[in-house]
Each structure stands twice: as C-alpha cells, then as structure tokens.
Design a protein around this motif. Structure first.
Motif, short mmCIF file in Angstrom:
data_model
loop_
_atom_site.label_atom_id
_atom_site.label_comp_id
_atom_site.label_asym_id
_atom_site.label_seq_id
_atom_site.Cartn_x
_atom_site.Cartn_y
_atom_site.Cartn_z
N ASP A 63 0.84 -1.19 0.00
CA ASP A 63 0.00 0.00 0.00
C ASP A 63 0.87 1.25 0.00
OD1 ASP A 63 -2.67 -1.17 0.14
OD2 ASP A 63 -1.93 -1.98 2.01
N SER A 64 1.62 1.43 -1.08
CA SER A 64 2.51 2.58 -1.17
C SER A 64 2.75 2.90 -2.63
CB SER A 64 3.85 2.28 -0.49
OG SER A 64 4.56 1.31 -1.23
N ASP A 65 3.32 4.06 -2.86
CA ASP A 65 3.72 4.44 -4.22
C ASP A 65 5.16 4.01 -4.46
OD1 ASP A 65 1.29 5.51 -4.92
OD2 ASP A 65 1.78 7.51 -4.20
N ASP A 66 5.41 2.72 -4.29
CA ASP A 66 6.73 2.15 -4.59
C ASP A 66 7.82 2.81 -3.76
OD1 ASP A 66 8.09 0.18 -5.93
OD2 ASP A 66 8.64 1.44 -7.61
N CYS A 179 2.19 3.26 3.44
CA CYS A 179 1.65 2.72 4.69
C CYS A 179 2.70 1.85 5.35
CB CYS A 179 0.41 1.85 4.43
SG CYS A 179 -0.91 2.66 3.49
N SER A 180 2.63 1.73 6.66
CA SER A 180 3.48 0.77 7.36
C SER A 180 2.80 0.32 8.65
CB SER A 180 4.86 1.36 7.65
OG SER A 180 4.75 2.51 8.45
N LEU A 181 3.23 -0.85 9.10
CA LEU A 181 2.66 -1.47 10.29
C LEU A 181 2.94 -0.62 11.51
CD1 LEU A 181 3.03 -5.20 11.13
CD2 LEU A 181 3.83 -3.51 12.76
N HIS A 193 -1.00 2.13 9.41
CA HIS A 193 -1.36 3.54 9.27
C HIS A 193 -0.74 4.07 7.99
CE1 HIS A 193 -2.93 7.20 11.26
NE2 HIS A 193 -2.11 7.79 10.42
N CYS A 194 -1.45 4.93 7.31
CA CYS A 194 -1.01 5.43 6.01
C CYS A 194 -0.73 6.93 6.05
CB CYS A 194 -2.07 5.12 4.95
SG CYS A 194 -2.39 3.35 4.76
#
Length: 201
Positions: A63-66, A179-181, A193-194
């Motif tokens: 869930d990220s833009d690379d 996003c990351s845990l 959370h993003c």
C-alpha cells in the motif's frame, strides 16, 4: 484524503508468515518476514526486514507508491525512500506507536497464521509536507537512511498545518502515498497507518 483516487485509510492485517531468512554480515544480522495484507478483499504480500543489531525495521509495503520505509529506533527517525526519483524524506519516529525491532520479531515469530481482517471506516490519512531545503548534515539521519539515500537530497517532513485536510492540489506538487505497520492488536493482527507526502515536482 478525498482528492486522491485510491486511499486505504487503515488496515488490520493478520500475519501469514513465511520462514524468516537470516542474512548475516559482519555488522548485523537481518531477519526477513512476509505477511499477507487484505486490501478490499484482495490479498497482497508485504515484506518486513528486522535488524536487531542496528535497531532498525524496513517495510516494503504493497500500500505505497513504490517506496521503502526505514524505521531507525536509535536515530529516532523514519525514512521514506522512493525507489525512483532524486529525493528521500525523514520525519520523527513515534516511539509510542511503533513496535521496537526485538519485540516485533518476537511477535511475528509467535503469531502464526490468522484470518486477515480489514477495518472499514472513513478516516483520512496524515499529510506531511517539506519543512525546508535539503538536509546539509546527513549524519543526523543515521547510517542506514544515509546509505539508502546516497546520491539523493534528503528533506525533513512536518505534519501539514491543516493536518488531515488537503485544500486542493498545490501548484506543481506531487504526492507520495505509503503505509506501514504500527500497532500490534494481539492474536496475530496488526494496525497499519497510512501517510501522504506532498513535495514540489
């Protein structure tokens, strides 16, 4: 963030682990884990690299833009390293929200497989903006972030004054989404959370 086409506000993720891979060097020992994340019913795979010796976590998330996210607990910083482009970004690490490497490793290895659960809601994501020009003393960001950002400018980020509200696109602005845990919920489930980074392009 209603102006973006694709937004995942927050996710609950059950962990489906592959066997951790040990990668040993003279400086550190890394452990790599794969976890499954449900994104609107579509199961995707994230990678988490934990380096207890350096007290660092690295997230390679779907869930990220690379971008790769480095959480350096000794430096107290979170680095966002896009896989493309000529810039990196850092912001303070929220020690009250993030799980330290040794604890995260223990939880990942003991959680086992659980069903993947996604939270439904209408939450906006945090919007961060550049706090000024490139960092001159790169030593302040810690060795790992500095190495991963070699040859790039590094910028401090600050939470936008409007917090969760983006009052339209700023002229010549680009947006990075990641996003990351964050928080362990028990029974093999975690809260993601993003964030959105706005920068000149």
């Amino acid at each position: 963030m209603k102006t973006l086409v694709i937004i995942v506000a927050s996710l609950f993720a059950g962990v489906v682990l592959s066997a951790p891979t040990d990668s040993t060097t003279k400086d550190s020992q890394e452990n790599t884990y794969s976890i499954k994340v449900s994104d609107h019913g579509v199961e995707k795979e994230d990678t988490i690299i934990i380096d207890e010796e350096k007290n660092i976590e690295i997230f390679q998330t779907v869930d990220s833009d690379d971008a790769e996210v480095v959480e350096d607990f000794d430096a107290g910083l979170e680095g966002i390293i896009p896989r493309n482009g000529d810039s990196c970004y850092v912001k303070p690490l929220n020690s009250g929200e993030n799980i330290p490497p040794a604890e995260l490793k223990s939880r990942l290895e003991s959680s086992g497989s659980e069903n993947v659960i996604q939270e439904q809601g209408d939450k906006d994501d945090d919007l961060y903006v550049l706090a000024g020009g490139p960092i001159k003393n790169r030593a302040v960001v810690g060795e790992t972030i500095a190495e991963k950002c070699e040859g790039r400018n590094i910028y401090w980020l600050t939470l936008a004054e409007d917090g969760h509200q983006d009052q339209g696109r700023v002229k010549r602005s680009c947006y990075l989404y990641y996003c990351s845990l964050r928080v362990y919920l028990g029974k093999g489930r975690y809260y993601y959370h993003c964030y959105i980074v706005r920068y000149l392009c």
